[in-house]
Design a protein around this motif. Structure first.
Motif, mmCIF file in Angstrom:
data_model
loop_
_atom_site.group_PDB
_atom_site.id
_atom_site.type_symbol
_atom_site.label_atom_id
_atom_site.label_comp_id
_atom_site.label_asym_id
_atom_site.label_seq_id
_atom_site.Cartn_x
_atom_site.Cartn_y
_atom_site.Cartn_z
ATOM 1 N N LYS A 120 1.072 -1.229 0.016
ATOM 2 C CA LYS A 120 0.288 0.154 -0.010
ATOM 3 C C LYS A 120 0.823 1.302 0.374
ATOM 4 O O LYS A 120 2.643 1.222 0.244
ATOM 5 C CB LYS A 120 -0.766 0.054 1.232
ATOM 6 N N THR A 121 0.246 2.306 -0.411
ATOM 7 C CA THR A 121 0.988 3.620 -0.568
ATOM 8 C C THR A 121 0.804 3.854 0.679
ATOM 9 O O THR A 121 -0.097 4.021 2.025
ATOM 10 C CB THR A 121 0.002 5.142 -0.628
ATOM 11 N N PRO A 122 2.313 4.729 1.407
ATOM 12 C CA PRO A 122 1.761 4.333 3.213
ATOM 13 C C PRO A 122 1.778 5.655 3.794
ATOM 14 O O PRO A 122 1.536 6.941 2.934
ATOM 15 C CB PRO A 122 4.125 4.110 4.002
ATOM 16 N N LEU A 123 0.771 5.383 4.271
ATOM 17 C CA LEU A 123 0.361 6.539 5.095
ATOM 18 C C LEU A 123 1.300 7.224 6.162
ATOM 19 O O LEU A 123 1.136 8.470 6.655
ATOM 20 C CB LEU A 123 -0.719 7.019 6.112
ATOM 21 N N ASN A 124 2.498 6.629 6.383
ATOM 22 C CA ASN A 124 3.414 7.059 7.987
ATOM 23 C C ASN A 124 4.898 7.624 6.529
ATOM 24 O O ASN A 124 5.299 7.146 6.130
ATOM 25 C CB ASN A 124 4.195 6.431 8.734
ATOM 26 N N VAL A 125 5.249 8.496 6.570
ATOM 27 C CA VAL A 125 6.311 9.802 5.856
ATOM 28 C C VAL A 125 7.856 9.262 6.042
ATOM 29 O O VAL A 125 8.279 9.067 4.762
ATOM 30 C CB VAL A 125 6.287 11.111 5.825
ATOM 31 N N GLU A 148 -10.513 -7.763 12.514
ATOM 32 C CA GLU A 148 -12.521 -7.318 10.659
ATOM 33 C C GLU A 148 -11.905 -8.306 9.766
ATOM 34 O O GLU A 148 -10.679 -8.528 9.352
ATOM 35 C CB GLU A 148 -11.708 -5.991 11.523
ATOM 36 N N VAL A 149 -13.023 -8.217 8.680
ATOM 37 C CA VAL A 149 -12.851 -9.083 7.884
ATOM 38 C C VAL A 149 -12.307 -8.456 6.632
ATOM 39 O O VAL A 149 -12.118 -6.800 7.016
ATOM 40 C CB VAL A 149 -14.816 -9.160 6.957
ATOM 41 N N ILE A 150 -11.179 -8.408 5.750
ATOM 42 C CA ILE A 150 -10.551 -7.544 5.374
ATOM 43 C C ILE A 150 -10.146 -8.232 3.687
ATOM 44 O O ILE A 150 -10.409 -9.432 3.533
ATOM 45 C CB ILE A 150 -9.049 -8.053 5.555
ATOM 46 N N SER A 151 -9.677 -7.057 2.838
ATOM 47 C CA SER A 151 -9.843 -7.951 0.973
ATOM 48 C C SER A 151 -7.612 -8.347 1.514
ATOM 49 O O SER A 151 -7.313 -7.275 1.708
ATOM 50 C CB SER A 151 -10.148 -6.629 0.058
ATOM 51 N N LEU A 152 -7.932 -9.402 0.485
ATOM 52 C CA LEU A 152 -6.423 -9.164 0.221
ATOM 53 C C LEU A 152 -5.837 -8.290 -0.447
ATOM 54 O O LEU A 152 -4.295 -8.151 -0.698
ATOM 55 C CB LEU A 152 -6.179 -11.090 0.497
ATOM 56 N N GLU A 153 -6.701 -8.963 -1.873
ATOM 57 C CA GLU A 153 -6.560 -8.115 -2.823
ATOM 58 C C GLU A 153 -6.631 -6.615 -2.822
ATOM 59 O O GLU A 153 -7.976 -6.226 -1.835
ATOM 60 C CB GLU A 153 -7.439 -8.267 -4.401
ATOM 61 N N PRO A 154 -6.139 -5.243 -3.425
ATOM 62 C CA PRO A 154 -6.440 -4.686 -3.249
ATOM 63 C C PRO A 154 -7.602 -4.107 -3.407
ATOM 64 O O PRO A 154 -8.499 -4.838 -4.637
ATOM 65 C CB PRO A 154 -5.057 -3.563 -4.125
ATOM 66 N N VAL A 155 -8.927 -3.217 -2.926
ATOM 67 C CA VAL A 155 -9.871 -3.294 -2.825
ATOM 68 C C VAL A 155 -10.240 -2.059 -4.376
ATOM 69 O O VAL A 155 -9.903 -0.810 -4.883
ATOM 70 C CB VAL A 155 -10.614 -2.265 -2.304
ATOM 71 N N LYS A 156 -10.935 -2.400 -5.344
ATOM 72 C CA LYS A 156 -11.383 -1.930 -6.913
ATOM 73 C C LYS A 156 -12.976 -1.703 -6.625
ATOM 74 O O LYS A 156 -13.825 -2.391 -6.446
ATOM 75 C CB LYS A 156 -10.935 -2.704 -7.958
ATOM 76 N N GLU A 207 -7.469 9.859 -4.092
ATOM 77 C CA GLU A 207 -7.162 10.572 -2.525
ATOM 78 C C GLU A 207 -8.647 9.094 -2.233
ATOM 79 O O GLU A 207 -7.850 8.292 -1.203
ATOM 80 C CB GLU A 207 -7.757 11.761 -1.600
ATOM 81 N N LEU A 208 -9.480 8.869 -3.071
ATOM 82 C CA LEU A 208 -10.117 8.193 -2.842
ATOM 83 C C LEU A 208 -9.844 6.837 -2.788
ATOM 84 O O LEU A 208 -9.816 5.567 -1.951
ATOM 85 C CB LEU A 208 -11.490 7.960 -3.468
ATOM 86 N N GLN A 209 -8.782 6.345 -3.492
ATOM 87 C CA GLN A 209 -8.326 5.101 -4.558
ATOM 88 C C GLN A 209 -7.064 4.895 -2.881
ATOM 89 O O GLN A 209 -7.290 3.375 -2.235
ATOM 90 C CB GLN A 209 -7.295 4.638 -5.054
ATOM 91 N N LEU A 210 -6.525 5.692 -2.077
ATOM 92 C CA LEU A 210 -5.851 5.594 -0.957
ATOM 93 C C LEU A 210 -6.884 4.713 -0.123
ATOM 94 O O LEU A 210 -6.131 4.262 0.953
ATOM 95 C CB LEU A 210 -5.004 7.147 -0.260
ATOM 96 N N MET A 211 -7.984 5.708 0.259
ATOM 97 C CA MET A 211 -8.688 4.685 1.281
ATOM 98 C C MET A 211 -9.147 3.830 1.492
ATOM 99 O O MET A 211 -9.307 3.617 2.892
ATOM 100 C CB MET A 211 -9.461 6.394 1.893
ATOM 101 N N LEU A 212 -9.487 3.231 0.242
ATOM 102 C CA LEU A 212 -10.340 2.143 -0.202
ATOM 103 C C LEU A 212 -9.060 1.503 0.308
ATOM 104 O O LEU A 212 -9.060 0.451 0.160
ATOM 105 C CB LEU A 212 -10.229 2.174 -1.598
ATOM 106 N N ASP A 213 -7.623 1.795 -0.038
ATOM 107 C CA ASP A 213 -6.818 0.512 0.258
ATOM 108 C C ASP A 213 -6.476 -0.072 1.898
ATOM 109 O O ASP A 213 -6.277 -0.825 2.021
ATOM 110 C CB ASP A 213 -5.036 1.168 -0.455
ATOM 111 N N TYR A 214 -6.740 1.005 2.243
ATOM 112 C CA TYR A 214 -6.496 1.068 4.253
ATOM 113 C C TYR A 214 -8.423 0.690 4.594
ATOM 114 O O TYR A 214 -8.193 0.589 6.273
ATOM 115 C CB TYR A 214 -6.099 2.142 4.711
ATOM 116 N N GLN A 215 -8.962 0.405 3.556
ATOM 117 C CA GLN A 215 -10.717 0.017 4.123
ATOM 118 C C GLN A 215 -10.839 1.147 4.985
ATOM 119 O O GLN A 215 -11.715 0.822 5.647
ATOM 120 C CB GLN A 215 -10.488 -1.704 4.216
ATOM 121 N N ALA A 216 -11.262 2.099 4.792
ATOM 122 C CA ALA A 216 -11.331 3.689 5.462
ATOM 123 C C ALA A 216 -12.685 3.907 4.705
ATOM 124 O O ALA A 216 -13.844 4.248 5.538
ATOM 125 C CB ALA A 216 -10.135 4.627 5.506
ATOM 126 N N LEU A 217 -13.383 3.327 3.863
ATOM 127 C CA LEU A 217 -14.504 3.915 3.206
ATOM 128 C C LEU A 217 -15.123 2.423 2.759
ATOM 129 O O LEU A 217 -14.550 1.446 2.828
ATOM 130 C CB LEU A 217 -14.646 4.486 1.583
#
Length: 773
Positions: free
Chosen positions: A180-185, A585-593, A605-615
């Motif tokens: 995933k794109t890191p959220l931590n710099v 929690e239930v997760i998706s192994l593949e990137p959420v599309k 920006e939406l895809q980044l939040m989807l990657d972390y299953q925040a949406l």
């Protein structure tokens, strides 16, 4: 140079070995008077290997000059330490490396550190590491260096630092899809370039490179067996045949595990599968991985009538002497009672702890050893026991063995029936056969104990990490150690209904990719059963145990490599869904599309939040232009602020809900409670309304609080009041801060505080929040 090698586990490693690519600076062997051997292992009880004939071709001074040429030493760094370390690699051959450590005091409060490791014979760079924790540095988000840029930088460094190896390695991109794109710099990018031989990867040989967010080299490691030999590819079965063999051999196993960061701490039943590898020429497994036909516990029912509470020191001491054999001359030195809250059960546990000293023999001043044990004060059962006699050898000769494996096994079983009676119906002996004796070991010392592993099974289901280890002296038959690791969390007495095994097998296999690779046994695989590693090291170096592995070839193997190594997860045996190993929690192994953000102004920006299953996603859509719910926005903020690594859990276990409409069963419970704890929201009402839309002014308030700027908003006279709708704002400071920082905008000078926030707007605001915080 005379080098004395202290044999020990830490010395026998395969790290930082065997690179030989740079011309040697000195053509003749030289001595380095300032060299020392690095050995973090205690010297007590270790034998020395005199390898006085060993010499190094690169002096310390030459190593320092070479290091600077590989990666320039920044100004201000000075050499703090240099040592010469010994390791063993392919075929047990020794390898020598110079380890150089530099540091630079940047300011009063912190240092920067830099280290190099170089082959002491060839001068090749084996390792490099740079670390600097500047408290004044300002994080930049997103990272200045992207994944693709970092990958190019890593490849360029290999060309510069290991040019002769560059054409022999290939980047393994298998796990890139799950990265995933890191959220931590501050997160480093780490890449592994595997050695490739005749088109086949040899993963045990590789170059790993780490590049930080600034594009700087932070770590470089070369793992290379220059003497490795490889089997020929003729006769390898096809991938289709290998896939069929794996499916025939794969055996799903049931196991209880505990997601310790879940909001309600309880066991989850999962399907797992033993690691599988098959011979690429025969199609047969390299080792047996089938589940046992039947699981047989020590007893059918728990042993009753023996476990009773011990409430006084005297009764606890009496119980201890009933459970274990305390030497007659032992002197009680310590006795204490301790209580603590069990984090799993939220109940108070209590132990009695005792320690005896074993006096020195024949009037010796120093003690010869100790005996220590702990007893559960509520049950009277043993929780830990160990005894150690320094005067007795830890290795023994074959003729000293007086107790057979079967006799020792019986003693271990009887011991547990007496010391842990309430668990005997759940304990299964895993160590059922005596270690095979190597024909080369005639007359050679061996470990002085047999060790038995008893694993816990409940109604045929293994409990992860629950076990008891018991060691029995081969000379006397006395139990030397008993280490009890049993969870007190409540488990179901009966196994629940679970997924069909064939379906579980398909799901488990789907997480892997079939690969043909070369594989060598490695040093650990060469050590005969019953011989401690440090002892084997001594024997091999002295020639008493022949190391004929120099001619051993790396074998062609089909293996299953996990595609999702960057994710901690498990397969829920009841639902068939993948769940987080951390919070359950239930997760998706593949990137959420999703199919409704392509070309959207906030797609990234939406895809980044989807990657972390925040949406939330429904029917393959995220509905970016719909209003976001209060609970969903709180979840997004908590995840963003936590760098994507938010695990609510432990703190939420046993916690009551603060809002009557966000009960513990609510998906937003832990996020809302966390926001309350972090003072991002206030409890001004009994209801939070998690399903209701959130307004722009409410989101601005959340962001300001997350930035810890709330106090500033109390001084409203210092803020620009040029909003055309300023009269509608409850707090002008919140709007001024978020617009001034560029996190939110004011269209034509209008903030629109009561306007509902869409999902796209929320994702964009939190992306900017990450940039500005």
């Amino acid at each position: 140079m005379k080098i004395i090698l202290k044999a020990g586990t830490a010395v026998v490693t395969s790290a930082l070995l065997f690179g030989t690519v740079t011309p040697v600076m000195a053509s003749k062997a030289v001595t380095g008077a300032s060299a020392t051997i690095a050995n973090p292992v205690s010297d007590q009880g270790k034998e020395q290997i005199d390898i006085s004939q060993e010499e190094v071709k690169v002096t310390k001074e030459q190593a320092v000059e070479l290091a600077k040429k590989y990666v320039a030493l920044p100004e201000g760094f000075s050499l703090q330490g240099a040592n010469l370390s010994m390791s063993r690699g392919f075929g047990g051959k020794p390898a020598k490396a110079w380890n150089l450590n530099f540091s630079h005091k940047e300011k009063k409060d912190y240092y920067s550190y830099l280290s190099y490791s170089l082959d002491a014979d060839s001068g090749a760079l084996l390792g490099y590491n740079f670390s600097s924790k500047n408290p004044d540095s300002k994080p930049v988000y997103p990272p200045k260096t992207s994944l693709d840029q970092a990958k190019t930088i890593a490849s360029d460094y290999i060309a510069k630092l290991s040019p002769e190896l560059q054409k022999q390695v290939k980047y393994n991109d298998l796990h890139e899809s799950s990265r995933k794109t890191p959220l931590n710099v501050y997160e480093d990018y780490r890449f592994t370039f595997e050695r490739v031989v005749d088109g086949v990867p040899f993963p045990q040989n590789n170059i790993t490179v780490a590049v930080d967010s600034e594009g700087r080299l932070s770590d470089y490691r070369v793992y290379w067996d220059k003497d490795a030999a490889f089997d020929k590819k003729e006769g390898v079965i096809t991938p289709e045949q290998a896939d069929k063999a794996f499916r025939n051999q794969a055996e799903p196993l049931l196991q209880y595990l505990i997601p310790y960061q879940s909001k309600e701490l309880k066991p989850a039943i999962s399907y797992t599968m033993a690691a599988l590898q098959i011979d690429a020429k025969t199609g047969k497994p390299l080792y047996e991985s089938k589940a046992p036909a039947a699981v047989k516990a020590l007893t059918e029912q728990p042993q009753s009538g023996t476990a009773t509470a011990v409430t006084t020191k005297e009764s606890a001491l009496k119980r201890a002497q009933q459970l274990v054999k305390i030497p007659a001359d032992a002197k009680l030195e310590e006795a204490n009672y301790s209580e603590y809250e069990n984090e799993s059960t939220k109940q108070t546990d209590a132990n009695w702890n005792f320690q005896w000293a074993l006096p020195g023999k024949d009037g010796a001043k120093d003690n010869r050893g100790y005996v220590s044990l702990a007893i559960d004060a509520k049950t009277g059962e043993l929780t830990n026991f160990s005894q150690y006699d320094y005067s007795s050898n830890r290795t023994i000769k074959p003729e000293e063995v007086k107790v057979s494996f079967e006799e020792a096994k019986g003693k271990a079983v009887d011991f547990l029936k007496k010391t842990n009676p309430s668990y005997t119906h759940q304990l299964v002996l895993e160590t059922t056969e005596a270690p095979k004796t190597d024909s080369k070991l005639v007359g050679i010392d061996q470990d002085y104990t047999y060790t038995f592993l008893f694993s816990r099974f409940i109604d045929g289901v293994r409990v992860e990490n629950d076990n008891i280890h018991v060691s029995v002296d081969k000379r006397t038959g006395d139990v030397q150690n008993s280490y009890v690791n049993i969870s007190k969390l409540a488990f179901p007495a009966k196994k629940p209904a679970v997924l069909d095994k064939d379906k579980a097998k398909e799901l488990l296999l789907s997480q892997y990719q079939l690969r043909l690779v070369y594989q060598s046994v490695g040093l650990e695989g060469q050590i005969p059963p019953g011989i401690p590693m440090e002892r084997y090291n001594v024997l091999a170096a002295s020639g008493k145990y022949p190391t004929d592995n120099q001619n051993q070839k790396a074998q062609l193997v089909y293996t299953l490599e996990n595609k999702y190594e960057n994710v901690a997860y498990f397969l829920d045996a009841e639902s068939g869904k993948w769940r987080s190993r951390d919070n359950g929690e239930v997760i998706s192994l593949e990137p959420v599309k999703v199919d409704d953000i392509a070309g959207h102004w906030a797609q990234n920006e939406l895809q980044l939040m989807l990657d972390y299953q925040a949406l939330e996603v429904k029917d393959g859509k995220v509905n970016p232009n719909q209003s976001i719910k209060r609970g969903e926005l709180i979840k997004m903020l908590v995840i963003a602020d936590s760098g994507g690594g938010y695990y609510p859990a432990g703190a939420m276990d046993g916690r009551k809900n603060s809002f009557k409409d966000v009960e513990k069963s609510n998906a937003y419970f832990s996020y809302v409670e966390t926001a309350l704890d972090r003072k991002w929201i206030d409890r001004t009402s009994d209801e939070f309304n998690p399903e209701q839309p959130i307004t722009r002014e409410e989101m601005a308030s959340l962001i300001v609080r997350a930035l810890n700027y709330k106090k500033l908003t109390e001084f409203d006279n210092v803020f620009n009041r040029n909003f055309t709708d300023a009269s509608e704002l409850k707090n002008i400071g919140n709007a001024a801060i978020v617009t001034g920082m560029g996190i939110m905008s004011a269209d034509g000078g209008k903030f629109s505080p009561k306007l509902e926030v869409t999902r796209a707007q929320a994702a964009t605001a939190f992306y900017r929040y990450l940039q500005k915080r």
